[in-house]
Design a protein around this motif. Sequence first.
Motif, PDB file in Angstrom:
ATOM      1  N   VAL A 329       0.946  -1.097  -0.168  1.00  0.00           N
ATOM      2  CA  VAL A 329       0.043   0.075  -0.029  1.00  0.00           C
ATOM      3  C   VAL A 329       0.815   1.292  -0.122  1.00  0.00           C
ATOM      4  O   VAL A 329       0.615   2.269  -0.603  1.00  0.00           O
ATOM      5  CB  VAL A 329      -1.006   0.004   1.250  1.00  0.00           C
ATOM      6  N   GLU A 330       1.981   1.347   0.720  1.00  0.00           N
ATOM      7  CA  GLU A 330       2.796   2.396   0.509  1.00  0.00           C
ATOM      8  C   GLU A 330       3.489   2.679  -0.424  1.00  0.00           C
ATOM      9  O   GLU A 330       3.554   3.738  -1.020  1.00  0.00           O
ATOM     10  CB  GLU A 330       4.092   1.998   1.940  1.00  0.00           C
ATOM     11  N   GLU A 331       3.923   1.454  -1.192  1.00  0.00           N
ATOM     12  CA  GLU A 331       4.356   1.728  -2.563  1.00  0.00           C
ATOM     13  C   GLU A 331       3.444   2.127  -3.483  1.00  0.00           C
ATOM     14  O   GLU A 331       3.654   3.089  -4.239  1.00  0.00           O
ATOM     15  CB  GLU A 331       4.948   0.498  -3.201  1.00  0.00           C
ATOM     16  N   ARG A 332       2.385   1.618  -3.472  1.00  0.00           N
ATOM     17  CA  ARG A 332       1.040   1.893  -4.318  1.00  0.00           C
ATOM     18  C   ARG A 332       0.921   3.525  -3.992  1.00  0.00           C
ATOM     19  O   ARG A 332       0.442   4.262  -5.140  1.00  0.00           O
ATOM     20  CB  ARG A 332      -0.118   1.148  -4.301  1.00  0.00           C
ATOM     21  N   THR A 333       0.647   3.944  -2.699  1.00  0.00           N
ATOM     22  CA  THR A 333       0.352   5.544  -2.546  1.00  0.00           C
ATOM     23  C   THR A 333       1.517   6.201  -2.769  1.00  0.00           C
ATOM     24  O   THR A 333       1.239   7.447  -3.500  1.00  0.00           O
ATOM     25  CB  THR A 333       0.278   5.474  -0.693  1.00  0.00           C
ATOM     26  N   ALA A 334       2.698   5.880  -2.865  1.00  0.00           N
ATOM     27  CA  ALA A 334       3.890   6.733  -3.455  1.00  0.00           C
ATOM     28  C   ALA A 334       3.606   7.209  -4.938  1.00  0.00           C
ATOM     29  O   ALA A 334       3.626   8.130  -5.588  1.00  0.00           O
ATOM     30  CB  ALA A 334       5.128   6.031  -3.057  1.00  0.00           C
ATOM     31  N   ASP A 335       3.274   5.780  -5.764  1.00  0.00           N
ATOM     32  CA  ASP A 335       3.131   5.716  -7.107  1.00  0.00           C
ATOM     33  C   ASP A 335       1.824   6.893  -7.493  1.00  0.00           C
ATOM     34  O   ASP A 335       1.849   7.806  -8.267  1.00  0.00           O
ATOM     35  CB  ASP A 335       2.588   4.603  -7.680  1.00  0.00           C
ATOM     36  N   LEU A 336       0.602   6.586  -6.587  1.00  0.00           N
ATOM     37  CA  LEU A 336      -0.442   7.485  -6.762  1.00  0.00           C
ATOM     38  C   LEU A 336      -0.130   9.018  -6.755  1.00  0.00           C
ATOM     39  O   LEU A 336      -0.765  10.059  -7.136  1.00  0.00           O
ATOM     40  CB  LEU A 336      -1.522   7.137  -6.114  1.00  0.00           C
ATOM     41  N   ALA A 337       0.857   9.219  -5.616  1.00  0.00           N
ATOM     42  CA  ALA A 337       0.962  10.623  -5.372  1.00  0.00           C
ATOM     43  C   ALA A 337       1.767  11.379  -6.585  1.00  0.00           C
ATOM     44  O   ALA A 337       1.590  12.538  -6.773  1.00  0.00           O
ATOM     45  CB  ALA A 337       1.964  10.748  -3.911  1.00  0.00           C
ATOM     46  N   ARG A 338       2.804  10.424  -7.017  1.00  0.00           N
ATOM     47  CA  ARG A 338       3.506  11.073  -8.335  1.00  0.00           C
ATOM     48  C   ARG A 338       2.682  11.231  -9.428  1.00  0.00           C
ATOM     49  O   ARG A 338       2.654  12.433 -10.110  1.00  0.00           O
ATOM     50  CB  ARG A 338       4.648   9.932  -8.705  1.00  0.00           C
ATOM     51  N   VAL A 339       1.750  10.200  -9.531  1.00  0.00           N
ATOM     52  CA  VAL A 339       0.598  10.319 -10.736  1.00  0.00           C
ATOM     53  C   VAL A 339      -0.234  11.785 -10.453  1.00  0.00           C
ATOM     54  O   VAL A 339      -0.420  12.508 -11.514  1.00  0.00           O
ATOM     55  CB  VAL A 339      -0.315   9.256 -10.885  1.00  0.00           C
ATOM     56  N   ASN A 340      -0.575  11.887  -9.202  1.00  0.00           N
ATOM     57  CA  ASN A 340      -1.688  13.050  -8.876  1.00  0.00           C
ATOM     58  C   ASN A 340      -1.066  14.148  -9.194  1.00  0.00           C
ATOM     59  O   ASN A 340      -1.340  15.244  -9.710  1.00  0.00           O
ATOM     60  CB  ASN A 340      -2.215  12.942  -7.405  1.00  0.00           C
ATOM     61  N   SER A 341       0.464  14.447  -8.886  1.00  0.00           N
ATOM     62  CA  SER A 341       1.232  15.574  -9.152  1.00  0.00           C
ATOM     63  C   SER A 341       1.345  15.695 -10.377  1.00  0.00           C
ATOM     64  O   SER A 341       1.234  17.163 -11.040  1.00  0.00           O
ATOM     65  CB  SER A 341       2.639  15.217  -8.402  1.00  0.00           C
ATOM     66  N   ARG A 342       1.569  14.920 -11.417  1.00  0.00           N
ATOM     67  CA  ARG A 342       1.653  15.021 -12.727  1.00  0.00           C
ATOM     68  C   ARG A 342       0.097  15.461 -13.268  1.00  0.00           C
ATOM     69  O   ARG A 342       0.226  16.399 -14.263  1.00  0.00           O
ATOM     70  CB  ARG A 342       2.094  13.817 -13.584  1.00  0.00           C
ATOM     71  N   ILE A 343      -0.770  15.036 -12.753  1.00  0.00           N
ATOM     72  CA  ILE A 343      -2.042  15.471 -13.136  1.00  0.00           C
ATOM     73  C   ILE A 343      -2.388  16.643 -12.732  1.00  0.00           C
ATOM     74  O   ILE A 343      -2.866  17.509 -13.575  1.00  0.00           O
ATOM     75  CB  ILE A 343      -3.149  14.511 -12.555  1.00  0.00           C
ATOM     76  N   GLU A 344      -1.981  17.277 -11.364  1.00  0.00           N
ATOM     77  CA  GLU A 344      -1.955  18.598 -11.170  1.00  0.00           C
ATOM     78  C   GLU A 344      -1.432  19.355 -12.166  1.00  0.00           C
ATOM     79  O   GLU A 344      -1.941  20.373 -12.502  1.00  0.00           O
ATOM     80  CB  GLU A 344      -1.750  18.952  -9.716  1.00  0.00           C
ATOM     81  N   GLU A 345      -0.031  19.059 -12.516  1.00  0.00           N
ATOM     82  CA  GLU A 345       0.584  19.893 -13.257  1.00  0.00           C
ATOM     83  C   GLU A 345       0.022  20.204 -14.886  1.00  0.00           C
ATOM     84  O   GLU A 345      -0.101  21.268 -15.342  1.00  0.00           O
ATOM     85  CB  GLU A 345       2.033  19.265 -13.564  1.00  0.00           C
ATOM     86  N   GLU A 346      -0.548  19.160 -15.292  1.00  0.00           N
ATOM     87  CA  GLU A 346      -1.293  19.054 -16.668  1.00  0.00           C
ATOM     88  C   GLU A 346      -2.532  19.756 -16.349  1.00  0.00           C
ATOM     89  O   GLU A 346      -2.796  20.638 -17.498  1.00  0.00           O
ATOM     90  CB  GLU A 346      -1.596  17.603 -16.879  1.00  0.00           C
ATOM     91  N   ILE A 347      -3.198  19.817 -15.319  1.00  0.00           N
ATOM     92  CA  ILE A 347      -4.423  20.703 -14.965  1.00  0.00           C
ATOM     93  C   ILE A 347      -3.841  22.208 -15.125  1.00  0.00           C
ATOM     94  O   ILE A 347      -4.592  22.954 -15.799  1.00  0.00           O
ATOM     95  CB  ILE A 347      -4.978  20.430 -13.875  1.00  0.00           C
ATOM     96  N   ALA A 348      -2.917  22.344 -14.563  1.00  0.00           N
ATOM     97  CA  ALA A 348      -2.359  23.936 -14.448  1.00  0.00           C
ATOM     98  C   ALA A 348      -1.984  24.298 -15.988  1.00  0.00           C
ATOM     99  O   ALA A 348      -2.516  25.597 -16.226  1.00  0.00           O
ATOM    100  CB  ALA A 348      -1.433  24.068 -13.514  1.00  0.00           C
ATOM    101  N   GLU A 349      -1.476  23.414 -16.453  1.00  0.00           N
ATOM    102  CA  GLU A 349      -1.009  23.841 -17.877  1.00  0.00           C
ATOM    103  C   GLU A 349      -2.187  24.057 -18.765  1.00  0.00           C
ATOM    104  O   GLU A 349      -2.252  25.166 -19.711  1.00  0.00           O
ATOM    105  CB  GLU A 349      -0.128  22.645 -18.483  1.00  0.00           C
ATOM    106  N   ARG A 350      -3.184  23.315 -18.735  1.00  0.00           N
ATOM    107  CA  ARG A 350      -4.345  23.488 -19.521  1.00  0.00           C
ATOM    108  C   ARG A 350      -5.265  24.573 -19.234  1.00  0.00           C
ATOM    109  O   ARG A 350      -5.705  25.306 -19.956  1.00  0.00           O
ATOM    110  CB  ARG A 350      -5.241  21.977 -19.434  1.00  0.00           C
ATOM    111  N   ARG A 351      -5.391  24.747 -17.877  1.00  0.00           N
ATOM    112  CA  ARG A 351      -5.643  26.293 -17.622  1.00  0.00           C
ATOM    113  C   ARG A 351      -5.184  27.313 -17.947  1.00  0.00           C
ATOM    114  O   ARG A 351      -5.624  28.325 -18.545  1.00  0.00           O
ATOM    115  CB  ARG A 351      -6.106  26.375 -15.912  1.00  0.00           C
ATOM    116  N   LEU A 352      -3.795  27.178 -18.067  1.00  0.00           N
ATOM    117  CA  LEU A 352      -3.085  28.512 -18.467  1.00  0.00           C
ATOM    118  C   LEU A 352      -3.280  28.480 -20.204  1.00  0.00           C
ATOM    119  O   LEU A 352      -3.408  29.819 -20.756  1.00  0.00           O
ATOM    120  CB  LEU A 352      -1.491  28.491 -18.093  1.00  0.00           C
ATOM    121  N   THR A 353      -3.229  27.394 -20.660  1.00  0.00           N
ATOM    122  CA  THR A 353      -3.533  27.205 -22.003  1.00  0.00           C
ATOM    123  C   THR A 353      -5.196  27.906 -22.503  1.00  0.00           C
ATOM    124  O   THR A 353      -5.101  28.665 -23.423  1.00  0.00           O
ATOM    125  CB  THR A 353      -3.312  25.947 -22.562  1.00  0.00           C
ATOM    126  N   GLU A 354      -5.792  27.591 -21.548  1.00  0.00           N
ATOM    127  CA  GLU A 354      -7.224  27.794 -21.972  1.00  0.00           C
ATOM    128  C   GLU A 354      -7.521  29.319 -21.749  1.00  0.00           C
ATOM    129  O   GLU A 354      -7.939  30.032 -22.514  1.00  0.00           O
ATOM    130  CB  GLU A 354      -8.401  27.269 -20.897  1.00  0.00           C
TER     131      GLU A 354
END
Length: 600
Positions: A329-354
């Motif tokens: 679970v700890e390993e999976r949580t770390a993976d999910l945290a990294r994925v969430n971080s990338r998603i947040e970055e993409e969301i910020a980029e899309r908002r800026l693009t919009e």
Amino acid sequence: MLVVPLIIFAFFTYGSAIATRAYMEEASAQAGTALRLAVSALSGHLNRYEALPALIADHDDIKELVSAPEDAALRDAANLYLKQINGLLKSSDIYVVKPDGETIAASNYDGPASFVGQNFSYRPYFQDAIEGRQARFYALGTTSLKRGYYFAAPIRTGADIRGVIVFKVDIDMIESSWGGGEYKIFVSDPEGIIFMSGSPEWLYGAILPLTADRVARTEASRRYANARLAALPVRRHHFEQHELMTLAGERGSSEYLVLSHYMPAEDWTVNVLMETSSIRAQARTALAAVFLFLCIAGLAVAVLRQRRARLAERMQMQAEARNELERRVEERTADLARVNSRIEEEIAERRLTEHQLRQTQADLIQAGKLAGLGQMSAALSHEFNQPLAAAKTYTDSASVLIDRGRTEEARDNIRRIGGLIDRMAAISRHLRNFARKPNEKLGPVSLDEAMRDTLEIIAWRLKAADAELLLALGPRPPVVRAGSVRLQQVLVNVISNAADAVEGLDDRRIEVSAFEEAGKVVLTVRDHGPGVPAAIAERIFDPFFTTKGVGKGLGLGLSISYNIIKDFGGSLTAANHPEGGAVFRIELRSAAGLMPEAAE
């Protein structure tokens, strides 16, 4: 070994008493509700008639009858009146009694059991009424042999009492509703004799001993006429605060829970009985269920104790498995945290693009407007030169007229100059509004006003193309939800394109019409040009797409118009008319019923 049987015996002994008490309380509450309903039904049924005897006694025909009881015409009139009233009120009988007790008029005068000629001086209700009191009485009729409740009132003529009016109310309807339920309901008089009952076998039975005094009082009033009275085999006892009654019958004895309510105005007692056999059965069932539950619980405890040993063996394995699971679970949580971080970055980029896209779109709209203004500037200079030249002519003419003393003609020239100046100011104002960036809010806009302002801007273009604009906005031009300036921009772009399409052709008509459809306003602009080629139909609203020559357009007009209408919550489409030419269809929300307000 004797401990277990003693525990079971004590459980059933005390548990039975507790369960019976609980169910007895519940049954008593339910029977109390039934008792209140029965009392309310009886009271309501009887109270409907309580005031009627006094009202009938005050009738002129009744007063005349008791003043001249031997008058046959008065008797006939009273009989018909009483029969009519009895039918309207749905009572059992109504009759008039002389002071000596003889009945001289009755609603059943023409029936086989007529009361006319009968003497009721022995009835308590007659005795009370003849003394001037309102009276009530319940009894079995000696003539009709029907049970009823009697209301009596004195008939006064001046200060004298000349007779008694009596209402007999049928109570069979109330009694019939008591049969067939889980409760047994009956009404008993002060002597304990049952007068009304949902169980016919109990009628005229006594729940109190029929002593000589009770029988004498009953016979004196002839309350039950010749009905046979019998004491019921009743035995009364109590369970804690609850009154119980055991009644013997042909099928054995039955025990009942008894609730009673005394009605002082009627001088009777309403009783509700509920068999206790079901109550005691419920208590036994509940006790058995509790005992069974305890047995199952004991068995479950034994099984649990047996399994505790096996459980201890498994705990170690579970602990190891849990540690492994936590690690994963700890390993999976770390993976999910990294994925969430990338998603947040993409969301910020899309908002800026919009945001950048919207800013670019706004800039393109403004650029298109300014480009359109550049194209209009040459033609508009001609529009300004004409009124300026005319103003110069009027000025010179006014000077000459003033010198010659023709002041009225000079003033007319000056008014003409003022009109030309207003015309140039209106053209300038509309161009200024058209050129600036919009920050308007949506609101109601009249198509009539929007089209009038649009024509002031594009009049030069229509004149240059020698195009004829035909307007059909209806007798009451529609009102739409839009922004005034941006709607003018759309109309300028679409009508200018129509002018470009018909320029140089034989048929240079441009038809603009509007109508309302399903809560929307549809505005169409049709030209009689070559139409929209199929090859470019899908690209006509794309930015920078144009079919005009170099220097004649940036290809932004229709793209800007399409996005403006979309911002208004509407749609802009283009199609070819079956008879030739292109049709641009603009759909907007209707704002009918609201005064248009231009929001700048």
